[in-house]
Design a protein around this motif. Structure first.
Motif, PDB file in Angstrom:
ATOM      1  N   ALA A 248     117.411 -25.838  74.987  1.00 24.77           N
ATOM      2  CA  ALA A 248     117.305 -25.056  73.758  1.00 24.77           C
ATOM      3  C   ALA A 248     116.898 -25.909  72.550  1.00 24.77           C
ATOM      4  CB  ALA A 248     118.606 -24.316  73.494  1.00 24.77           C
ATOM      5  N   PRO A 249     117.540 -27.060  72.290  1.00 24.00           N
ATOM      6  CA  PRO A 249     117.119 -27.851  71.124  1.00 24.00           C
ATOM      7  C   PRO A 249     115.675 -28.344  71.196  1.00 24.00           C
ATOM      8  CG  PRO A 249     119.330 -28.480  71.813  1.00 24.00           C
ATOM      9  CD  PRO A 249     118.779 -27.610  72.895  1.00 24.00           C
ATOM     10  N   PRO A 250     115.217 -28.927  72.328  1.00 20.19           N
ATOM     11  CA  PRO A 250     113.801 -29.332  72.355  1.00 20.19           C
ATOM     12  C   PRO A 250     112.849 -28.155  72.215  1.00 20.19           C
ATOM     13  CG  PRO A 250     114.829 -29.659  74.520  1.00 20.19           C
ATOM     14  CD  PRO A 250     115.915 -29.390  73.543  1.00 20.19           C
ATOM     15  N   ALA A 251     113.230 -26.996  72.752  1.00 17.72           N
ATOM     16  CA  ALA A 251     112.384 -25.811  72.591  1.00 17.72           C
ATOM     17  C   ALA A 251     112.298 -25.418  71.120  1.00 17.72           C
ATOM     18  CB  ALA A 251     112.934 -24.658  73.423  1.00 17.72           C
ATOM     19  N   ALA A 252     113.417 -25.518  70.408  1.00 20.41           N
ATOM     20  CA  ALA A 252     113.416 -25.190  68.979  1.00 20.41           C
ATOM     21  C   ALA A 252     112.547 -26.169  68.195  1.00 20.41           C
ATOM     22  CB  ALA A 252     114.848 -25.204  68.443  1.00 20.41           C
ATOM     23  N   VAL A 253     112.638 -27.449  68.544  1.00 25.43           N
ATOM     24  CA  VAL A 253     111.811 -28.456  67.869  1.00 25.43           C
ATOM     25  C   VAL A 253     110.329 -28.155  68.086  1.00 25.43           C
ATOM     26  CG1 VAL A 253     111.133 -30.886  67.869  1.00 25.43           C
ATOM     27  CG2 VAL A 253     113.551 -30.272  67.957  1.00 25.43           C
ATOM     28  N   LEU A 254     109.942 -27.861  69.317  1.00 18.54           N
ATOM     29  CA  LEU A 254     108.544 -27.579  69.618  1.00 18.54           C
ATOM     30  C   LEU A 254     108.057 -26.323  68.901  1.00 18.54           C
ATOM     31  CD1 LEU A 254     108.444 -28.400  73.447  1.00 18.54           C
ATOM     32  CD2 LEU A 254     107.457 -29.741  71.573  1.00 18.54           C
ATOM     33  N   ALA A 255     108.900 -25.290  68.872  1.00 15.52           N
ATOM     34  CA  ALA A 255     108.500 -24.041  68.227  1.00 15.52           C
ATOM     35  C   ALA A 255     108.310 -24.229  66.723  1.00 15.52           C
ATOM     36  CB  ALA A 255     109.546 -22.959  68.496  1.00 15.52           C
ATOM     37  N   VAL A 256     109.270 -24.905  66.079  1.00 11.75           N
ATOM     38  CA  VAL A 256     109.187 -25.110  64.630  1.00 11.75           C
ATOM     39  C   VAL A 256     108.021 -26.031  64.283  1.00 11.75           C
ATOM     40  CG1 VAL A 256     110.354 -26.103  62.636  1.00 11.75           C
ATOM     41  CG2 VAL A 256     111.627 -24.638  64.220  1.00 11.75           C
ATOM     42  N   ALA A 257     107.934 -27.171  64.983  1.00 16.46           N
ATOM     43  CA  ALA A 257     106.864 -28.129  64.693  1.00 16.46           C
ATOM     44  C   ALA A 257     105.491 -27.532  65.007  1.00 16.46           C
ATOM     45  CB  ALA A 257     107.084 -29.411  65.499  1.00 16.46           C
ATOM     46  N   GLY A 258     105.394 -26.817  66.120  1.00 16.20           N
ATOM     47  CA  GLY A 258     104.113 -26.205  66.482  1.00 16.20           C
ATOM     48  C   GLY A 258     103.670 -25.162  65.480  1.00 16.20           C
ATOM     49  N   VAL A 265      96.972 -26.230  59.786  1.00 15.39           N
ATOM     50  CA  VAL A 265      95.580 -26.305  60.226  1.00 15.39           C
ATOM     51  C   VAL A 265      94.810 -25.030  59.886  1.00 15.39           C
ATOM     52  CG1 VAL A 265      94.066 -26.461  62.248  1.00 15.39           C
ATOM     53  CG2 VAL A 265      96.050 -27.978  62.040  1.00 15.39           C
ATOM     54  N   THR A 266      95.428 -23.884  60.134  1.00 11.62           N
ATOM     55  CA  THR A 266      94.714 -22.610  59.979  1.00 11.62           C
ATOM     56  C   THR A 266      94.926 -21.956  58.617  1.00 11.62           C
ATOM     57  OG1 THR A 266      96.564 -21.292  60.852  1.00 11.62           O
ATOM     58  CG2 THR A 266      94.981 -22.211  62.449  1.00 11.62           C
ATOM     59  N   LYS A 267      95.911 -22.463  57.868  1.00 11.81           N
ATOM     60  CA  LYS A 267      96.262 -21.881  56.568  1.00 11.81           C
ATOM     61  C   LYS A 267      96.767 -20.452  56.712  1.00 11.81           C
ATOM     62  CE  LYS A 267      94.631 -25.652  54.772  1.00 11.81           C
ATOM     63  NZ  LYS A 267      95.555 -26.720  54.347  1.00 11.81           N
ATOM     64  N   ARG A 268      97.266 -20.123  57.889  1.00 12.39           N
ATOM     65  CA  ARG A 268      97.783 -18.771  58.129  1.00 12.39           C
ATOM     66  C   ARG A 268      99.307 -18.794  58.138  1.00 12.39           C
ATOM     67  NH1 ARG A 268      94.813 -16.064  63.147  1.00 12.39           N
ATOM     68  NH2 ARG A 268      95.964 -14.286  62.275  1.00 12.39           N
ATOM     69  N   ARG A 269      99.894 -17.829  57.446  1.00 17.56           N
ATOM     70  CA  ARG A 269     101.340 -17.808  57.286  1.00 17.56           C
ATOM     71  C   ARG A 269     102.086 -17.514  58.582  1.00 17.56           C
ATOM     72  NH1 ARG A 269     102.378 -14.623  51.547  1.00 17.56           N
ATOM     73  NH2 ARG A 269     101.292 -16.157  50.213  1.00 17.56           N
ATOM     74  N   ILE A 270     101.382 -16.971  59.567  1.00 18.67           N
ATOM     75  CA  ILE A 270     102.084 -16.633  60.807  1.00 18.67           C
ATOM     76  C   ILE A 270     102.700 -17.874  61.451  1.00 18.67           C
ATOM     77  CG2 ILE A 270     100.033 -16.905  62.297  1.00 18.67           C
ATOM     78  CD1 ILE A 270     101.088 -14.451  63.860  1.00 18.67           C
ATOM     79  N   LEU A 272     104.384 -19.998  60.046  1.00 19.45           N
ATOM     80  CA  LEU A 272     105.684 -20.266  59.425  1.00 19.45           C
ATOM     81  C   LEU A 272     106.807 -19.431  60.036  1.00 19.45           C
ATOM     82  CD1 LEU A 272     104.580 -20.334  55.666  1.00 19.45           C
ATOM     83  CD2 LEU A 272     104.862 -22.286  57.220  1.00 19.45           C
ATOM     84  N   VAL A 273     106.437 -18.470  60.886  1.00 22.72           N
ATOM     85  CA  VAL A 273     107.433 -17.553  61.439  1.00 22.72           C
ATOM     86  C   VAL A 273     108.519 -18.274  62.240  1.00 22.72           C
ATOM     87  CG1 VAL A 273     107.791 -15.649  63.061  1.00 22.72           C
ATOM     88  CG2 VAL A 273     105.919 -15.547  61.408  1.00 22.72           C
ATOM     89  N   PRO A 274     108.185 -19.189  63.162  1.00 22.84           N
ATOM     90  CA  PRO A 274     109.252 -19.855  63.922  1.00 22.84           C
ATOM     91  C   PRO A 274     110.241 -20.602  63.024  1.00 22.84           C
ATOM     92  CG  PRO A 274     107.149 -20.203  64.993  1.00 22.84           C
ATOM     93  CD  PRO A 274     106.847 -19.587  63.670  1.00 22.84           C
TER      94      PRO A 274
END
Length: 325
Positions: A248-258, A265-270, A272-274
């Motif tokens: 769970a913690p590494p998955a959270a890190v990947l989701a937030v960082a990704g 990169v894309t300047k799209r607010r989506i 920021l959702v994670p």
């Protein structure tokens, strides 16, 4: 009815930079109500504070205390050195910042005899003295912070994968070759795994509760949990054992960082959702688990949760394959 036996007990304690808590921890050991013989081995690492002076003063006051050098400063090396310096058949592992209740050893020995287990342990009862430490204690007592392990959150007595600290049969420790000194962290879980693999029983009982003093700053907490994650990955590699809650913690890190990278990169607010969802979750959850605390403590709980999760997850992801070399 058979009378209870009182085998000799060796208390082993790794000690490094524990000037603040050592005297209090040792006092809790010497005040035990256990009627059998007790040895106390303090394995002293290269402290940079006045820990060695405190330990020498304690030894001068109580002949049961022996001081053991641990030049590496590593916890498993300290524990193995303390084992060599003692001889009693029951071994109780204690930290330099843990406080045992007066009946801890008596309960441990009785539980070992009643269950036939090789290692018994109880609850890691985190208690802080500052607002930040109290916030850490809230997180450590909740599944939201550290998962649902019984030694953190309590629960019914029974067989367990591991326990906090532990009271062992010396023969079980010797059977598996002691602590693996390559493990800077997670050495308890790793040795308990080998004991279970050898046919031994690890037993949890809520009757054994130890007061634990949490880390006092964000920096210290982050370092602690980064190391936890790093060494948990090594256990997964060495023993091919994994639990979904470890991921769970590494998955959270990947989701937030990704998500943040995508947003940059894309300047799209989506993207920021994670991060927004995670922050909302730890804020709501942090307030829920700290309802009994003062506002100053409750305000710090989300920060503590984020520090624990992100540090543990990052350590897990960055753990090098040659960690034990």
């Amino acid at each position: 009815m058979n009378e209870p036996s009182h085998p000799g007990v060796a208390v082993i304690m790794p000690v490094l930079n524990e000037e603040q808590h050592l005297a209090e921890s040792v006092a809790a050991i010497t005040a035990q109500d256990y009627p059998g013989e007790v040895q106390i081995a303090l394995a002293l690492g290269p402290s940079t504070d006045k820990t060695d002076e405190v330990a020498a003063a304690l030894q001068a006051q109580d002949p049961r205390i022996v001081l053991v050098p641990n030049p590496t400063g590593k916890t498993p090396a300290a524990l193995n050195a303390a084992l060599v310096a003692t001889s009693h058949p029951i071994v109780v592992r204690v930290d330099g910042h843990a406080l045992l209740p007066p009946d801890y050893i008596s309960t441990a020995v009785a539980t070992l005899e009643r269950t036939g287990a090789d290692n018994v342990g109880g609850v890691m009862a985190a208690q802080g003295t500052t607002d930040f430490e109290r916030a850490v204690a809230c997180a450590m007592r909740s599944p939201l912070g550290v998962g649902a392990a019984s030694f953190h959150t309590g629960g019914q007595e029974g067989e367990a994968l591991t326990v906090y600290l532990g009271a062992f049969r010396r023969e079980a420790i010797e059977r598996v070759g002691g602590y693996d000194e390559a493990y800077v962290r997670a050495q308890d879980w790793e040795m308990n795994h080998r004991i279970r693999e050898s046919g031994g029983l690890i037993w949890f009982t809520p009757d054994m509760e130890v007061t634990y003093r949490p880390r006092a700053s964000v920096k210290a907490l982050a370092r602690q949990y980064f190391q936890y994650g790093t060494w948990r990955r090594e256990i997964v590699r060495q023993h091919a054992t994994v639990n979904l809650r470890y991921l769970a913690p590494p998955a959270a890190v990947l989701a937030v960082a990704g998500g943040l990278a995508l947003a940059a990169v894309t300047k799209r607010r989506i993207g920021l959702v994670p991060a927004a969802a995670y922050l909302a979750g730890i804020t709501v959850g942090g307030l829920a688990i700290s309802g009994h605390e003062q506002p100053a403590v409750r305000a710090r709980v989300p920060i503590v949760l984020a520090t624990m999760h992100m540090s543990w997850g990052t350590g897990f992801l960055l753990s090098p394959k040659n960690l034990r070399q």
